[in-house]
Design a protein around this motif. Sequence first.
Motif, PDB file in Angstrom:
ATOM      1  N   ASP A  28      -9.819 -21.402  -5.701  1.00 61.56           N
ATOM      2  CA  ASP A  28     -10.049 -22.048  -4.405  1.00 61.56           C
ATOM      3  C   ASP A  28      -9.015 -21.612  -3.379  1.00 61.56           C
ATOM      4  O   ASP A  28      -9.335 -21.384  -2.217  1.00 61.56           O
ATOM      5  N   TYR A  29      -7.756 -21.497  -3.821  1.00 59.82           N
ATOM      6  CA  TYR A  29      -6.657 -21.072  -2.950  1.00 59.82           C
ATOM      7  C   TYR A  29      -5.993 -19.859  -3.575  1.00 59.82           C
ATOM      8  O   TYR A  29      -5.813 -19.788  -4.795  1.00 59.82           O
ATOM      9  N   ALA A  30      -5.638 -18.891  -2.745  1.00 57.12           N
ATOM     10  CA  ALA A  30      -5.035 -17.655  -3.231  1.00 57.12           C
ATOM     11  C   ALA A  30      -3.751 -17.375  -2.456  1.00 57.12           C
ATOM     12  O   ALA A  30      -3.735 -17.454  -1.222  1.00 57.12           O
ATOM     13  N   VAL A  31      -2.695 -17.043  -3.189  1.00 49.67           N
ATOM     14  CA  VAL A  31      -1.379 -16.810  -2.592  1.00 49.67           C
ATOM     15  C   VAL A  31      -0.986 -15.350  -2.802  1.00 49.67           C
ATOM     16  O   VAL A  31      -0.851 -14.888  -3.941  1.00 49.67           O
ATOM     17  N   VAL A  32      -0.824 -14.616  -1.710  1.00 50.04           N
ATOM     18  CA  VAL A  32      -0.396 -13.223  -1.772  1.00 50.04           C
ATOM     19  C   VAL A  32       1.127 -13.167  -1.712  1.00 50.04           C
ATOM     20  O   VAL A  32       1.742 -13.827  -0.858  1.00 50.04           O
ATOM     21  N   VAL A  33       1.735 -12.387  -2.605  1.00 44.55           N
ATOM     22  CA  VAL A  33       3.193 -12.260  -2.642  1.00 44.55           C
ATOM     23  C   VAL A  33       3.577 -10.790  -2.612  1.00 44.55           C
ATOM     24  O   VAL A  33       3.239 -10.032  -3.528  1.00 44.55           O
ATOM     25  N   ASP A  34       4.277 -10.385  -1.568  1.00 43.78           N
ATOM     26  CA  ASP A  34       4.777  -9.012  -1.422  1.00 43.78           C
ATOM     27  C   ASP A  34       6.159  -9.123  -0.791  1.00 43.78           C
ATOM     28  O   ASP A  34       6.334  -9.004   0.425  1.00 43.78           O
ATOM     29  N   VAL A  35       7.155  -9.384  -1.641  1.00 39.88           N
ATOM     30  CA  VAL A  35       8.497  -9.770  -1.181  1.00 39.88           C
ATOM     31  C   VAL A  35       9.160  -8.676  -0.358  1.00 39.88           C
ATOM     32  O   VAL A  35       9.829  -8.959   0.643  1.00 39.88           O
ATOM     33  N   LEU A  36       8.999  -7.401  -0.770  1.00 37.74           N
ATOM     34  CA  LEU A  36       9.625  -6.283  -0.038  1.00 37.74           C
ATOM     35  C   LEU A  36       8.556  -5.303   0.438  1.00 37.74           C
ATOM     36  O   LEU A  36       8.311  -4.281  -0.188  1.00 37.74           O
ATOM     37  N   SER A  37       7.846  -5.602   1.594  1.00 36.05           N
ATOM     38  CA  SER A  37       8.361  -6.654   2.473  1.00 36.05           C
ATOM     39  C   SER A  37       7.243  -7.360   3.255  1.00 36.05           C
ATOM     40  O   SER A  37       7.536  -8.120   4.163  1.00 36.05           O
ATOM     41  N   PHE A  38       5.973  -7.113   2.925  1.00 35.07           N
ATOM     42  CA  PHE A  38       4.882  -7.614   3.767  1.00 35.07           C
ATOM     43  C   PHE A  38       4.956  -9.122   3.995  1.00 35.07           C
ATOM     44  O   PHE A  38       4.947  -9.590   5.146  1.00 35.07           O
ATOM     45  N   THR A  39       5.014  -9.915   2.911  1.00 34.83           N
ATOM     46  CA  THR A  39       4.964 -11.362   3.133  1.00 34.83           C
ATOM     47  C   THR A  39       6.294 -11.939   3.625  1.00 34.83           C
ATOM     48  O   THR A  39       6.311 -13.003   4.239  1.00 34.83           O
ATOM     49  N   THR A  40       7.399 -11.229   3.393  1.00 36.10           N
ATOM     50  CA  THR A  40       8.663 -11.663   3.999  1.00 36.10           C
ATOM     51  C   THR A  40       8.620 -11.437   5.509  1.00 36.10           C
ATOM     52  O   THR A  40       9.005 -12.308   6.297  1.00 36.10           O
ATOM     53  N   THR A  41       8.140 -10.264   5.928  1.00 35.22           N
ATOM     54  CA  THR A  41       7.989  -9.983   7.354  1.00 35.22           C
ATOM     55  C   THR A  41       6.992 -10.954   7.983  1.00 35.22           C
ATOM     56  O   THR A  41       7.205 -11.458   9.094  1.00 35.22           O
ATOM     57  N   LEU A  42       5.897 -11.224   7.283  1.00 37.31           N
ATOM     58  CA  LEU A  42       4.907 -12.197   7.748  1.00 37.31           C
ATOM     59  C   LEU A  42       5.542 -13.565   7.966  1.00 37.31           C
ATOM     60  O   LEU A  42       5.333 -14.203   9.009  1.00 37.31           O
ATOM     61  N   ASP A  43       6.342 -14.004   7.014  1.00 42.97           N
ATOM     62  CA  ASP A  43       7.000 -15.307   7.136  1.00 42.97           C
ATOM     63  C   ASP A  43       7.930 -15.355   8.335  1.00 42.97           C
ATOM     64  O   ASP A  43       7.923 -16.326   9.111  1.00 42.97           O
ATOM     65  N   VAL A  44       8.741 -14.314   8.518  1.00 45.73           N
ATOM     66  CA  VAL A  44       9.674 -14.268   9.655  1.00 45.73           C
ATOM     67  C   VAL A  44       8.906 -14.303  10.969  1.00 45.73           C
ATOM     68  O   VAL A  44       9.291 -15.005  11.920  1.00 45.73           O
ATOM     69  N   ALA A  45       7.805 -13.559  11.045  1.00 48.45           N
ATOM     70  CA  ALA A  45       7.012 -13.516  12.278  1.00 48.45           C
ATOM     71  C   ALA A  45       6.398 -14.878  12.590  1.00 48.45           C
ATOM     72  O   ALA A  45       6.503 -15.371  13.720  1.00 48.45           O
ATOM     73  N   VAL A  46       5.744 -15.473  11.601  1.00 43.45           N
ATOM     74  CA  VAL A  46       5.092 -16.771  11.826  1.00 43.45           C
ATOM     75  C   VAL A  46       6.129 -17.850  12.135  1.00 43.45           C
ATOM     76  O   VAL A  46       5.894 -18.745  12.952  1.00 43.45           O
ATOM     77  N   GLU A  47       7.295 -17.741  11.524  1.00 49.96           N
ATOM     78  CA  GLU A  47       8.389 -18.671  11.804  1.00 49.96           C
ATOM     79  C   GLU A  47       8.790 -18.608  13.280  1.00 49.96           C
ATOM     80  O   GLU A  47       9.208 -19.607  13.865  1.00 49.96           O
ATOM     81  N   ARG A  48       8.610 -17.445  13.884  1.00 49.84           N
ATOM     82  CA  ARG A  48       8.947 -17.252  15.294  1.00 49.84           C
ATOM     83  C   ARG A  48       7.756 -17.512  16.215  1.00 49.84           C
ATOM     84  O   ARG A  48       7.796 -17.186  17.399  1.00 49.84           O
ATOM     85  N   GLY A  49       6.685 -18.082  15.662  1.00 53.22           N
ATOM     86  CA  GLY A  49       5.532 -18.462  16.471  1.00 53.22           C
ATOM     87  C   GLY A  49       4.581 -17.327  16.762  1.00 53.22           C
ATOM     88  O   GLY A  49       3.749 -17.423  17.672  1.00 53.22           O
ATOM     89  N   ILE A  50       4.656 -16.237  15.996  1.00 54.50           N
ATOM     90  CA  ILE A  50       3.821 -15.062  16.223  1.00 54.50           C
ATOM     91  C   ILE A  50       2.571 -15.129  15.344  1.00 54.50           C
ATOM     92  O   ILE A  50       2.660 -15.401  14.148  1.00 54.50           O
ATOM     93  N   GLU A  51       1.419 -14.865  15.936  1.00 54.34           N
ATOM     94  CA  GLU A  51       0.181 -14.737  15.181  1.00 54.34           C
ATOM     95  C   GLU A  51       0.124 -13.314  14.634  1.00 54.34           C
ATOM     96  O   GLU A  51       0.285 -12.349  15.373  1.00 54.34           O
ATOM     97  N   VAL A  52      -0.110 -13.178  13.325  1.00 55.75           N
ATOM     98  CA  VAL A  52      -0.016 -11.876  12.666  1.00 55.75           C
ATOM     99  C   VAL A  52      -1.391 -11.401  12.192  1.00 55.75           C
ATOM    100  O   VAL A  52      -2.089 -12.112  11.462  1.00 55.75           O
ATOM    101  N   PHE A  53      -1.741 -10.187  12.617  1.00 58.23           N
ATOM    102  CA  PHE A  53      -2.987  -9.548  12.204  1.00 58.23           C
ATOM    103  C   PHE A  53      -2.650  -8.470  11.166  1.00 58.23           C
ATOM    104  O   PHE A  53      -2.191  -7.385  11.527  1.00 58.23           O
ATOM    105  N   PRO A  54      -2.832  -8.765   9.888  1.00 59.00           N
ATOM    106  CA  PRO A  54      -2.576  -7.713   8.894  1.00 59.00           C
ATOM    107  C   PRO A  54      -3.646  -6.641   9.007  1.00 59.00           C
ATOM    108  O   PRO A  54      -4.791  -6.919   9.374  1.00 59.00           O
ATOM    109  N   TYR A  55      -3.259  -5.408   8.698  1.00 62.00           N
ATOM    110  CA  TYR A  55      -4.214  -4.310   8.823  1.00 62.00           C
ATOM    111  C   TYR A  55      -4.012  -3.329   7.689  1.00 62.00           C
ATOM    112  O   TYR A  55      -2.888  -3.041   7.281  1.00 62.00           O
ATOM    113  N   ARG A  56      -5.113  -2.787   7.169  1.00 63.92           N
ATOM    114  CA  ARG A  56      -5.069  -1.953   5.967  1.00 63.92           C
ATOM    115  C   ARG A  56      -4.512  -0.555   6.217  1.00 63.92           C
ATOM    116  O   ARG A  56      -3.990   0.077   5.303  1.00 63.92           O
TER     117      ARG A  56
END
Length: 264
Positions: A28-56
């Motif tokens: 039902d819920y899925a958690v993506v983890v990419d510590v170095l560094s996609f999801t760390t960068t994602l966290d920092v961006a969202v923490e700063r109020g930025i909407e993030v569009f991931p792209y392949r």
Amino acid sequence: MTLPGHDQSTYRLRLEWGPSGAEAVPADYAVVVDVLSFTTTLDVAVERGIEVFPYRWKDSRATEHAMRHGATLAVGRFEAKSRGDARHVSLSPASLAEVEGIERLVLPSPNGSTIAFALADSGAQVVGASLRNAGAVARWLAPKVADGASVVVVPAGERWYDDTLRPAVEDLWGAGAVLAALDEEVEASASPEARMAIAAFEAAVLPLDLLQCASGRELADAGFVADVEIAAQHDASDVVPVLVGESFRDSTTLAPRGSHLRRI
């Protein structure tokens, strides 16, 4: 195609690796983890109020995607370093922590983005997690699991030169951090794979092990030790990036989604 027994469906807390694992183990819920560094960068961006569009992709299609959404395109670490221009936003979480005036960001990540969209296509609600926000993600998931939802945590891993999966220990630690915190929040059955990730996280010595593991040493030797240090900041963030359509946004900005449980 999922082989019999591989979907971990008898457990509510599940774990499997990479893009193939994302397809093999629905939840039902899925958690993506990419510590170095996609999801760390994602966290920092969202923490700063930025909407993030991931792209392949990291080519001209990413530029067009950014233009279509009125967003800034993040460039690669080495590209930004070679330009020597602080105005360029890069995939480095350390550099992103210092940017101002950005509301939307296209974040190219062939691995993390592919996994996130594959999970979304399966019908799961997708969340981005790292060591920085593992506890926050667990707290957000806990009432849903208590209500009967299933969760799969997907450590992204890296790719070898022949494009096969390289299980990356830092992603196992990040996955284990989420699962360990979730296990403390609510009683739920965990698969052996999930329990192994918890044990790996509990055995890790942070930040030292992150700096000394293969991926951490690779970044540190290339001059990006600050990125590794930021990634090692366990539970430094309270944001929960949730994928809605094409972008990740902070869970606190979203209207309640309502019940969508399929009891997978």
